[in-house]
Design a protein around this motif. Sequence first.
Motif, PDB file in Angstrom:
ATOM      1  N   GLU A  11     -19.527  59.841 -18.562  1.00 50.92           N
ATOM      2  CA  GLU A  11     -21.376  59.450 -19.218  1.00 50.92           C
ATOM      3  C   GLU A  11     -22.272  60.110 -19.643  1.00 50.92           C
ATOM      4  O   GLU A  11     -23.277  59.595 -20.242  1.00 50.92           O
ATOM      5  CB  GLU A  11     -21.089  58.535 -17.259  1.00 50.92           C
ATOM      6  CG  GLU A  11     -20.681  57.294 -16.965  1.00 50.92           C
ATOM      7  CD  GLU A  11     -20.602  57.210 -15.552  1.00 50.92           C
ATOM      8  OE1 GLU A  11     -22.103  57.703 -15.303  1.00 50.92           O
ATOM      9  OE2 GLU A  11     -20.268  56.416 -15.520  1.00 50.92           O
ATOM     10  N   TRP A  14     -22.378  60.724 -23.152  1.00 56.29           N
ATOM     11  CA  TRP A  14     -22.689  59.885 -23.857  1.00 56.29           C
ATOM     12  C   TRP A  14     -24.398  59.547 -24.347  1.00 56.29           C
ATOM     13  O   TRP A  14     -25.081  59.195 -24.483  1.00 56.29           O
ATOM     14  CB  TRP A  14     -22.317  58.325 -23.153  1.00 56.29           C
ATOM     15  CG  TRP A  14     -20.686  58.126 -23.973  1.00 56.29           C
ATOM     16  CD1 TRP A  14     -19.966  59.025 -23.238  1.00 56.29           C
ATOM     17  CD2 TRP A  14     -20.489  56.694 -24.848  1.00 56.29           C
ATOM     18  NE1 TRP A  14     -18.814  57.935 -23.997  1.00 56.29           N
ATOM     19  CE2 TRP A  14     -19.281  57.305 -24.206  1.00 56.29           C
ATOM     20  CE3 TRP A  14     -21.456  56.508 -25.917  1.00 56.29           C
ATOM     21  CZ2 TRP A  14     -18.180  56.285 -25.659  1.00 56.29           C
ATOM     22  CZ3 TRP A  14     -20.485  55.356 -26.494  1.00 56.29           C
ATOM     23  CH2 TRP A  14     -19.173  55.099 -26.703  1.00 56.29           C
ATOM     24  N   THR A  15     -25.043  59.827 -22.502  1.00 60.83           N
ATOM     25  CA  THR A  15     -25.977  60.538 -22.836  1.00 60.83           C
ATOM     26  C   THR A  15     -26.905  61.334 -22.588  1.00 60.83           C
ATOM     27  O   THR A  15     -28.488  61.399 -22.931  1.00 60.83           O
ATOM     28  CB  THR A  15     -26.618  59.140 -21.161  1.00 60.83           C
ATOM     29  OG1 THR A  15     -26.077  60.589 -20.018  1.00 60.83           O
ATOM     30  CG2 THR A  15     -25.847  57.896 -21.000  1.00 60.83           C
ATOM     31  N   TRP A  55     -28.012  57.722 -26.236  1.00 63.94           N
ATOM     32  CA  TRP A  55     -27.733  55.917 -25.278  1.00 63.94           C
ATOM     33  C   TRP A  55     -28.867  56.285 -24.101  1.00 63.94           C
ATOM     34  O   TRP A  55     -28.618  57.464 -23.587  1.00 63.94           O
ATOM     35  CB  TRP A  55     -26.138  55.401 -25.095  1.00 63.94           C
ATOM     36  CG  TRP A  55     -25.781  55.965 -26.356  1.00 63.94           C
ATOM     37  CD1 TRP A  55     -24.465  56.597 -27.093  1.00 63.94           C
ATOM     38  CD2 TRP A  55     -25.621  54.694 -27.385  1.00 63.94           C
ATOM     39  NE1 TRP A  55     -24.258  56.049 -28.321  1.00 63.94           N
ATOM     40  CE2 TRP A  55     -24.458  54.510 -28.797  1.00 63.94           C
ATOM     41  CE3 TRP A  55     -26.408  53.629 -27.410  1.00 63.94           C
ATOM     42  CZ2 TRP A  55     -24.338  53.436 -29.612  1.00 63.94           C
ATOM     43  CZ3 TRP A  55     -26.639  52.454 -28.130  1.00 63.94           C
ATOM     44  CH2 TRP A  55     -25.050  52.637 -29.626  1.00 63.94           C
ATOM     45  N   SER A  57     -28.409  54.172 -22.133  1.00 60.16           N
ATOM     46  CA  SER A  57     -27.275  54.146 -20.739  1.00 60.16           C
ATOM     47  C   SER A  57     -26.004  53.601 -21.364  1.00 60.16           C
ATOM     48  O   SER A  57     -26.247  53.496 -22.276  1.00 60.16           O
ATOM     49  CB  SER A  57     -28.260  52.426 -20.274  1.00 60.16           C
ATOM     50  OG  SER A  57     -27.644  51.912 -21.186  1.00 60.16           O
ATOM     51  N   VAL A  58     -25.117  54.066 -20.173  1.00 60.39           N
ATOM     52  CA  VAL A  58     -23.263  53.514 -20.304  1.00 60.39           C
ATOM     53  C   VAL A  58     -22.571  52.836 -19.492  1.00 60.39           C
ATOM     54  O   VAL A  58     -23.115  53.335 -18.093  1.00 60.39           O
ATOM     55  CB  VAL A  58     -22.948  54.358 -21.748  1.00 60.39           C
ATOM     56  CG1 VAL A  58     -22.506  55.735 -20.260  1.00 60.39           C
ATOM     57  CG2 VAL A  58     -21.260  54.076 -21.937  1.00 60.39           C
ATOM     58  N   ALA A  79     -16.612  51.656 -23.317  1.00 61.84           N
ATOM     59  CA  ALA A  79     -17.487  51.971 -23.105  1.00 61.84           C
ATOM     60  C   ALA A  79     -18.665  50.619 -23.402  1.00 61.84           C
ATOM     61  O   ALA A  79     -18.459  50.803 -24.322  1.00 61.84           O
ATOM     62  CB  ALA A  79     -18.022  53.033 -24.232  1.00 61.84           C
ATOM     63  N   ALA A  81     -22.562  51.323 -24.196  1.00 62.38           N
ATOM     64  CA  ALA A  81     -23.977  51.720 -24.475  1.00 62.38           C
ATOM     65  C   ALA A  81     -24.713  50.777 -24.714  1.00 62.38           C
ATOM     66  O   ALA A  81     -25.046  49.943 -26.730  1.00 62.38           O
ATOM     67  CB  ALA A  81     -23.285  53.693 -25.749  1.00 62.38           C
TER      68      ALA A  81
END
Length: 122
Positions: A11, A14-15, A55, A57-58, A79, A81
Amino acid sequence: MEDARIWSFEESLWTADAEHYRASIDDECLMVLPQPPFVMSGQQAVEAVSSTPRWSSVELSERQVKRPQEGLIVIAYHARAEREGVQPYEAHCTSVYRRLAHEEWRVVQHQQTPRLMAHPKA
């Protein structure tokens, strides 16, 4: 690495900020992403991510974890996102981590296949 830590780590890719991403991706990593040039090395992927908004949130679902040998973890997931101002992004993904030292892991492979959204019939 335990499953909860794997998913937290994934996670964060991604963020989190570009510096965290840079520290997490192995120089020998190969990635397949849904934008040109599609196939990227570790450094190319880090540069691409550094220049794009992260991103906000994911959500990772359909999670699977395999450990084919000591020091190697393979994961697959779906995922979703989101970030303000753009359509949510959905993809089916895989990542492979290898252990460099005790509790030190790097991504050596990542792939994203965007989810095809159904179009309403006219």
